[in-house]
Design a protein around this motif. Structure first.
Motif, PDB file in Angstrom:
ATOM      1  N   MET A 258      -0.394 -71.440  16.818  1.00 21.12           N
ATOM      2  CA  MET A 258       0.685 -71.081  15.883  1.00 21.12           C
ATOM      3  C   MET A 258       1.920 -71.905  16.223  1.00 21.12           C
ATOM      4  O   MET A 258       2.341 -71.966  17.385  1.00 21.12           O
ATOM      5  N   ILE A 259       2.471 -72.553  15.199  1.00 24.38           N
ATOM      6  CA  ILE A 259       3.651 -73.398  15.381  1.00 24.38           C
ATOM      7  C   ILE A 259       4.789 -72.800  14.558  1.00 24.38           C
ATOM      8  O   ILE A 259       4.650 -72.588  13.354  1.00 24.38           O
ATOM      9  N   VAL A 307       1.156 -73.327  10.744  1.00 23.35           N
ATOM     10  CA  VAL A 307       2.578 -73.678  10.808  1.00 23.35           C
ATOM     11  C   VAL A 307       3.339 -72.712   9.905  1.00 23.35           C
ATOM     12  O   VAL A 307       2.944 -72.514   8.751  1.00 23.35           O
ATOM     13  N   ASN A 308       4.401 -72.088  10.407  1.00 24.96           N
ATOM     14  CA  ASN A 308       5.154 -71.156   9.562  1.00 24.96           C
ATOM     15  C   ASN A 308       6.641 -71.179   9.877  1.00 24.96           C
ATOM     16  O   ASN A 308       7.066 -71.662  10.925  1.00 24.96           O
ATOM     17  N   ILE A 326       6.939 -73.400  19.989  1.00 25.19           N
ATOM     18  CA  ILE A 326       8.207 -72.971  19.382  1.00 25.19           C
ATOM     19  C   ILE A 326       9.079 -74.201  19.153  1.00 25.19           C
ATOM     20  O   ILE A 326       9.544 -74.837  20.100  1.00 25.19           O
ATOM     21  N   LEU A 327       9.275 -74.531  17.883  1.00 27.73           N
ATOM     22  CA  LEU A 327      10.064 -75.707  17.511  1.00 27.73           C
ATOM     23  C   LEU A 327      11.341 -75.313  16.794  1.00 27.73           C
ATOM     24  O   LEU A 327      11.977 -76.126  16.139  1.00 27.73           O
ATOM     25  N   ARG A 328      11.711 -74.030  16.880  1.00 26.49           N
ATOM     26  CA  ARG A 328      12.917 -73.552  16.193  1.00 26.49           C
ATOM     27  C   ARG A 328      13.906 -72.963  17.191  1.00 26.49           C
ATOM     28  O   ARG A 328      13.502 -72.345  18.190  1.00 26.49           O
ATOM     29  N   VAL A 355       2.406 -71.105  26.078  1.00 25.15           N
ATOM     30  CA  VAL A 355       3.651 -71.008  25.303  1.00 25.15           C
ATOM     31  C   VAL A 355       4.554 -72.170  25.699  1.00 25.15           C
ATOM     32  O   VAL A 355       4.940 -72.288  26.863  1.00 25.15           O
ATOM     33  N   ILE A 356       4.853 -73.045  24.725  1.00 29.15           N
ATOM     34  CA  ILE A 356       5.762 -74.163  25.003  1.00 29.15           C
ATOM     35  C   ILE A 356       6.949 -74.084  24.050  1.00 29.15           C
ATOM     36  O   ILE A 356       6.784 -74.008  22.839  1.00 29.15           O
ATOM     37  N   ASP A 357       8.144 -74.089  24.630  1.00 29.46           N
ATOM     38  CA  ASP A 357       9.383 -74.029  23.859  1.00 29.46           C
ATOM     39  C   ASP A 357       9.972 -75.438  23.781  1.00 29.46           C
ATOM     40  O   ASP A 357      10.469 -75.965  24.771  1.00 29.46           O
ATOM     41  N   TYR A 358       9.890 -76.027  22.601  1.00 31.84           N
ATOM     42  CA  TYR A 358      10.419 -77.379  22.403  1.00 31.84           C
ATOM     43  C   TYR A 358      11.861 -77.364  21.899  1.00 31.84           C
ATOM     44  O   TYR A 358      12.411 -78.410  21.590  1.00 31.84           O
ATOM     45  N   ALA A 359      12.444 -76.175  21.766  1.00 31.70           N
ATOM     46  CA  ALA A 359      13.787 -76.063  21.190  1.00 31.70           C
ATOM     47  C   ALA A 359      14.849 -75.707  22.225  1.00 31.70           C
ATOM     48  O   ALA A 359      16.007 -75.489  21.875  1.00 31.70           O
ATOM     49  N   GLY A 360      14.463 -75.623  23.503  1.00 41.02           N
ATOM     50  CA  GLY A 360      15.437 -75.351  24.558  1.00 41.02           C
ATOM     51  C   GLY A 360      16.124 -74.011  24.440  1.00 41.02           C
ATOM     52  O   GLY A 360      17.326 -73.882  24.663  1.00 41.02           O
TER      53      GLY A 360
END
Length: 585
Positions: A258-259, A307-308, A326-328, A355-360
């Motif tokens: 899930m993205i 993707v949602n 997590i891109l948000r 779980v990877i957080d790409y949005a810091g």
């Protein structure tokens, strides 16, 4: 009829806590269980035990359907009142409904209900005109002893803080009115994971470039304007491509991904980098039939990537999900926990959830939640003991390299004091110790720093903004933004120099051999010593000098011109208002 499901011990405890609470009082209550803890089973058991009419309300049709299905599995029949599910039944003893449908058809809910259960109750606002409050008000007109129970994994709202006031473990969540009165049962996420009820999250820092949303302006809810986010992301298409390349690489050994994208435009870009035949894109604009079909295909593992944008954070259950990207950006711990919770349900063969957080976002899932917005990005939850009652408060604050609290932003102790022996049916009172306070000039009581009137004598307290404004108008007055203090001891005398941010200085002395001056110093500085965590009664100037580093500095100092010197008249501590403090942008 016996339940087909055997309740887990904590689910039974939650049910028992509810029964015990509502036998004593009609005051509203909240149960806090992590995502995946089986709230629908708790709801089904409470509905099964109910003797009179009850309404189970929530905000999405998926949860209406899920809660109804669990109840029906007991062999009992309940009604559904939801336009999204094309059913409007309100004659059953137990009705499972969407809040929107009930609110639009209030005339069909004129019966006497004994209990309202609200799933995902953190969505209930304190506004009297909100859909939930209008429903509750209507049902109270039919039954003034109506009981209201909420269930949630995240009992806080960004603009409000905590959604309840009193906690059963003996503390209080602020002085303002909340949508709910009591938290009667709570289970931390770590309990569920450590006992094998939920999958362990494997929290990994992004190994490729991350987005940096820190420069974007936030609204009062801590969120970002879509236009600003799109503008930033449009400049970082290489970053997005690199992120998705890493996601695809890591997903090779994962079952369901899930993205969570930041905007619709961003989601389309993300989906464009993923294998078309394995990817579904769902936004708020996706047709409901298409959405249901895509979700079904994802659950059946015909699709690998989902993707949602902000539409699958609640009411979505796909246990095989084992990778969350997590891109948000979000400042909401509640939303963050809901997102990660999508991947924590147990499934056969599932070892963990990546779980990877790409949005810091820097959210710690296992940390105590403070329930209020962060005062600044460097803040973390810190434990602060009350000098009055000993309660261990959790506030936002800062620590040094050894983990010692060097600053915190708590105002009042959250501890609850039990009623005096022999006083029956009296509610526990909140401890009145204040870490930050305004002193009443009339009776000396300490009130909240934002109070307009003294909580004890109810007389008006001078507004610090008025104090500063009046002083700035006077030619013989001087106001400095205090950036720090320095001390010099000379025998029994202690000289304090207040340093303004632009180099101005004001000074005053306290003679510790004189009880009156010593008392004034201790009231001003000793009471606030070490962030008011350890108030001290200083008996000598040398004793103060030894502990100078922990002495508080006022935010503003006001002085009046005498013949040949400036005499300090006011020291404004814990300032909150319109004027800028020292070294603030």
């Amino acid at each position: 009829m016996n339940a087909p499901f055997k309740l887990r011990p904590y689910q039974r405890e939650a049910v028992d806590a509810t029964l015990a609470h509502f036998r004593k009082t009609d005051e509203s209550a909240v149960i806090v269980l992590p995502t995946g803890a089986g709230k629908s089973l708790v709801i089904a058991e409470l509905a099964r035990l109910a003797k009179r009419k009850i309404l189970v309300a929530t905000h999405v049709k998926e949860l209406v359907e899920q809660n109804h299905a669990k109840y029906q599995s007991y062999g009992l029949t309940g009604g559904i009142f939801s336009a999204g599910l094309k059913r409007k039944e309100s004659h059953h003893q137990v009705t499972f409904a969407s809040v929107q449908s009930v609110s639009a058809n209030l005339d069909q809910f004129r019966d006497e209900y004994s209990l309202v259960i609200i799933d995902e109750c953190h969505r209930v606002s304190g506004e009297e005109t909100s859909q939930y409050q209008r429903i509750i008000e209507l049902l109270r007109q039919q039954n003034d002893s109506l009981k209201v129970l909420g269930l949630t994994a995240t009992p806080y709202r960004l603009a409000m803080g905590w959604i309840y006031r009193y906690h059963y473990r003996g503390f209080v969540r602020g002085e303002d009115d909340k949508p709910f009165q009591h938290c009667i049962y709570e289970l931390p996420l770590s309990y569920m994971i450590n006992r094998g009820y939920l999958t362990r999250p494997e929290l990994v820092n992004a190994a490729v470039a991350q987005y940096d949303f820190s420069a974007l302006p936030q609204d009062r809810f801590g969120e970002y304007a879509e236009r600003d986010v799109n503008q930033l992301l449009s400049k970082h298409k290489r970053v997005t491509r690199a992120i998705i390349e890493q996601v695809v690489e890591l997903a090779a050994e994962r079952q369901g991904v899930m993205i969570f994208a930041a905007t619709v435009e961003h989601a389309r870009e993300v989906a464009g980098y993923l294998p078309e035949h394995e990817t579904a894109l769902i936004t708020g604009a996706t047709d409901l039939k298409d959405r249901d079909l895509l979700i079904q295909r994802f659950k059946q593992r015909q699709l690998k990537y989902l993707v949602n944008v902000s539409v699958l954070t609640t009411g979505f259950d796909a246990p095989h999900v084992d990778f969350i990207a997590i891109l948000r950006p979000t400042q909401s711990v509640s939303l963050y926990q809901q997102i990660v919770g999508r991947g924590l349900r147990l499934d056969e063969g599932k070892q963990d959830c990546l779980v990877i957080d790409y949005a810091g976002n820097h959210v710690n899932l296992h940390h105590p939640e403070v329930g209020e917005p962060k005062p600044n990005p460097d803040s973390e939850p810190v434990q602060v003991f009350c000098p009055g009652c000993g309660f261990a408060n959790i506030f936002w604050g800062k620590t040094d390299g050894e983990g010692l609290v060097i600053e915190h932003y708590g105002r009042r102790c959250q501890g609850l004091l039990e009623p005096v022996d022999g006083v029956q049916d009296e509610r526990p009172q909140q401890c009145d110790y204040r870490f930050r306070f305004k002193e009443c000039p009339h009776c000396g009581a300490e009130s909240d720093i934002a109070a307009r009137n003294c909580h004890q004598c109810h007389k008006a307290i001078i507004d610090p903004d008025d104090q500063l404004r009046d002083a700035l108008k006077l030619k013989d007055a001087m106001v400095i933004r205090c950036a720090g203090i320095s001390l010099v001891a000379d025998g029994s005398k202690l000289k304090i120099t207040y340093h303004g941010e632009d180099g101005e200085e004001l000074g005053e002395s306290f003679d510790f051999s004189k009880p009156g001056q010593r008392a004034v110093f201790n009231k001003l500085f000793g009471r606030r010593f070490a962030n008011s965590q350890a108030p001290k009664e200083f008996s000598s100037a040398d004793e103060v000098l030894e502990l100078e580093a922990l002495l508080p500095a006022p935010d503003f100092v006001i002085a009046r011109k005498q013949k040949h010197y400036w005499q300090v008249q006011e020291r404004v501590f814990d300032y909150q208002g319109q004027f800028r403090k020292a070294n603030e942008v």
